[in-house]
Design a protein around this motif. Structure first.
Motif, PDB file in Angstrom:
ATOM      1  N   ASN A 187       0.859  -1.177   0.000  1.00 18.22           N
ATOM      2  CA  ASN A 187       0.000   0.000   0.000  1.00 18.22           C
ATOM      3  C   ASN A 187       0.902   1.235   0.000  1.00 18.22           C
ATOM      4  N   GLU A 189       0.226   4.309  -0.104  1.00 19.07           N
ATOM      5  CA  GLU A 189      -0.248   5.410   0.728  1.00 19.07           C
ATOM      6  C   GLU A 189       0.188   5.238   2.179  1.00 19.07           C
ATOM      7  N   ILE A 190       0.177   4.002   2.688  1.00 15.81           N
ATOM      8  CA  ILE A 190       0.659   3.754   4.047  1.00 15.81           C
ATOM      9  C   ILE A 190       2.162   4.009   4.120  1.00 15.81           C
ATOM     10  N   TYR A 218      -0.811   0.289  12.011  1.00 14.15           N
ATOM     11  CA  TYR A 218      -1.163  -0.618  10.914  1.00 14.15           C
ATOM     12  C   TYR A 218      -0.531  -1.993  11.142  1.00 14.15           C
ATOM     13  N   THR A 344      -8.790  -3.494   2.872  1.00 13.54           N
ATOM     14  CA  THR A 344      -9.472  -2.431   3.616  1.00 13.54           C
ATOM     15  C   THR A 344      -8.508  -1.398   4.184  1.00 13.54           C
ATOM     16  N   GLY A 345      -7.233  -1.467   3.794  1.00 14.24           N
ATOM     17  CA  GLY A 345      -6.272  -0.449   4.193  1.00 14.24           C
ATOM     18  C   GLY A 345      -5.771  -0.565   5.610  1.00 14.24           C
ATOM     19  N   LYS A 346      -5.958  -1.725   6.231  1.00  9.93           N
ATOM     20  CA  LYS A 346      -5.479  -1.922   7.608  1.00  9.93           C
ATOM     21  C   LYS A 346      -4.082  -2.535   7.648  1.00  9.93           C
ATOM     22  N   ALA A 348      -0.207  -3.122   5.486  1.00  7.47           N
ATOM     23  CA  ALA A 348       0.634  -2.413   4.522  1.00  7.47           C
ATOM     24  C   ALA A 348       1.167  -3.277   3.397  1.00  7.47           C
ATOM     25  N   PHE A 364     -11.515  -4.286  -4.670  1.00  9.89           N
ATOM     26  CA  PHE A 364     -11.896  -3.095  -3.903  1.00  9.89           C
ATOM     27  C   PHE A 364     -13.416  -2.896  -3.918  1.00  9.89           C
ATOM     28  N   THR A 370     -14.427  -7.394   0.930  1.00  4.53           N
ATOM     29  CA  THR A 370     -14.102  -6.252   1.775  1.00  4.53           C
ATOM     30  C   THR A 370     -14.944  -6.204   3.041  1.00  4.53           C
ATOM     31  N   PHE A 379      -6.950   2.341  -3.114  1.00  6.18           N
ATOM     32  CA  PHE A 379      -5.721   3.060  -2.778  1.00  6.18           C
ATOM     33  C   PHE A 379      -4.650   2.711  -3.801  1.00  6.18           C
ATOM     34  N   TYR A 381      -1.326   1.182  -5.083  1.00  8.02           N
ATOM     35  CA  TYR A 381      -0.530   0.034  -4.650  1.00  8.02           C
ATOM     36  C   TYR A 381       0.620  -0.187  -5.613  1.00  8.02           C
TER      37      TYR A 381
END
Length: 555
Positions: A187, A189-190, A218, A344-346, A348, A364, A370, A379, A381
């Protein structure tokens, strides 16, 4: 008649990875990397009918049951095949990945199963008993969908099939017409949020990144930790991949010698050991003597000695560091739960394949995967290759699992049924049939292609071909009779040994065992189960005293 050397049935390849498809259905039909596209029409186009097809009048039924595979994709192939062969009925009844091995084994308990096409990489005992059709018997036959011998359309190198040498023992129980490369998916963004601008290239850089990611709340690595993942899935991949860095000299112990039954002069007489070449010990470059491998395990020779070996100690220490960044309740986490954390973006990072390039946008929006109504916000990737562990005991940079995949086999039945099943596979691997397959994948919401096909006559759609071109090969660890593959998760995929190892490694990762105590338990595990594992494979300890001889056939 072609020559054949049955390297494709080495147990290491057979037991690869039932869970290369387990990240979700997104990897159910992975495919190959590093194969040159053919000069035919794109796979998404329909080839013209071969003149030889008009006189054919096939009849019968083909029953397909694959694990974690897209019903949409396989029904599309089945319908296209039936349209060309109206006397044939093809049924698709795909199964969940969990419990598939047990389901398939049970099908044989009452006699010949109704199912025809299966994935058989997890049932080595049934393969050894030749319960599946031998593909070699059909390689020289004319493919009516291309008008030339079937073998001429198969990229055997990409499939991992070595045709040098002749032996009556050769037998090919499954076909891999695609390949897969295991990579890290992350990810972006993370990573940017915690101040990491570039993907890690070394293991220490990866651990530093994970520390920062964990500090921000995270999960650094979305990894399943149940027994299936530890044995044949994503966790098991990491256990074996990183062992390979420390144990690369295994090849000098088990390579075929001039007097050996497995020796192939045109290959083995010219091979030289070269750690700078990540493909130096590939099955196409050097043959391995299984009996020398087994004797090395018995005698604890070189890298086959686990307890007290500095290389194994350094490897295990680093492996434990990595497994401190997995999800909470790790040993109860299943693959779909780990994948949900990433979606779910939790989390990385994720162990995956290039197929995620196409699959993540679909997932997504998937409410089931999800757990969110309408899906989740996508997001940005990216991907990176296996970061290398470093230190005085490391022998070479990290390689990955980059192998032919599919393991499609047919239950061995009558000559007529086997002919029909082979015909179906000839269609599937032809430009027309594979075109139907790829088009269905593009239109599906639960399947993706993880690489280009191991087929000479296929050209992928441009967007697929360009995406796969970005993944640089770094070498392959899979399919070798190496201590990393055969000892790092217990002994040779022998299930009692694997089960004992899972309990042992859990205590090790939890801090209840020191590194030395863990490796002592692993060595005792290997020693305990060597003889029963040999007996299951119809071998005896006495066979190891003369490794130059092929062991006798036993019932």
């Amino acid at each position: 008649m072609f020559k054949k050397k049955g390297l494709a049935l080495l147990l290491g390849i057979l037991m690869l990875s039932s869970l290369l498809a387990a990240c979700s259905k997104n990897n159910a039909e992975p495919s190959p990397s590093g194969t040159a596209p053919g000069s035919s029409a794109p796979a998404s186009e329909t080839a013209s009918e071969s003149p030889s097809e008009a006189a054919r009048d096939l009849k019968g039924t083909i029953n397909i049951s694959l694990p974690n595979a897209s019903s949409f994709v396989w029904n599309a192939v089945a319908n296209a095949y039936m349209a060309k062969n109206p006397g044939v009925k093809v049924t698709v009844d795909n199964k969940p990945m969990e419990g598939y091995k047990e389901w398939l084994t049970a099908q044989f308990a009452a006699g010949t199963p109704e199912v025809d096409m299966v994935v058989n990489n997890e049932v080595a005992a049934l393969v050894n008993e030749r319960k599946f059709m031998d593909y070699y018997a059909y390689f020289d036959k004319m493919n009516p969908y291309t008008g030339k011998p079937w073998v001429e359309s198969l990229d055997l190198g990409a499939m991992g099939i070595n045709l040098e040498g002749v032996s009556s023992e050769d037998f090919l129980a499954n076909l891999n017409f695609e390949s897969v490369q295991i990579v890290w998916v992350y990810n972006k963004e993370i990573f940017e949020k915690v101040g990491i601008a570039e993907a890690p290239k070394t293991f220490d850089e990866l651990i530093d990144a994970f520390e920062k990611i964990k500090a921000e709340g995270y999960t650094p690595l979305a990894l399943a930790g149940d027994s299936t993942s530890m044995w044949s899935g994503e966790a098991g991949w990491l256990v074996r991949i990183y062992a390979d860095q420390y144990l690369r000299d295994f090849i000098n112990v088990i390579r075929s010698q001039e007097q050996d039954y497995s020796y192939v002069p045109e290959i083995d007489s010219v091979w030289q050991y070269d750690l700078t070449d990540p493909y130096n010990d590939s099955n196409s470059n050097v043959t391995k003597n299984e009996m020398r491998h087994l004797r090395a395990i018995r005698d604890k020779e070189g890298p086959y000695q686990v307890e007290g070996n500095p290389k194994w100690i350094a490897y295990a220490d680093n492996l434990k560091r990595l497994f401190q960044y997995v999800p909470e309740g790790f040993f109860g986490v299943k693959a779909e739960q780990a994948y949900n954390l990433f979606l779910t973006g939790k989390a990385a990072t994720l162990m995956g394949t290039p197929g995620h390039y196409f699959q993540l946008p679909k997932d997504f929006a998937d409410e089931e995967k999800t757990g969110a109504k309408g899906g989740v916000k996508p997001f940005e990737y990216g991907f990176f290759n296996m970061p290398s562990m470093e230190g005085p005991e490391v022998m070479a940079p990290a390689r990955t699992i980059q192998i032919p995949i599919g393991f499609y086999g047919f239950v061995n039945k009558s000559a007529e049924q086997n002919e029909l099943n082979a015909d179906f596979m000839m269609y599937l691997t032809s430009p027309e049939g594979y075109g139907v397959y790829v088009k269905a994948i593009q239109e599906s919401d639960d399947a993706s292609l993880s690489g280009s096909p191991a087929l000479k006559d296929i050209t992928l759609p441009p967007e697929m071909a360009s995406a796969f071109a970005d993944f640089a090969p770094i070498g392959n660890t899979e399919g070798y009779l190496s201590p990393g593959n055969q000892l790092a998760r217990g002994l040779m995929d022998y299930q009692p040994s694997v089960q004992d190892w899972v309990g042992s490694v859990q205590r090790f990762f939890d801090g209840k065992l020191t590194t030395e105590a863990y490796l002592k338990e692993l060595q005792a595990n290997i020693d305990k189960y060597l003889e029963p594992a040999l007996k299951q494979a119809k071998k005896e300890l006495s066979d190891l005293d003369t490794p130059e001889r092929r062991p006798p056939e036993r019932q």
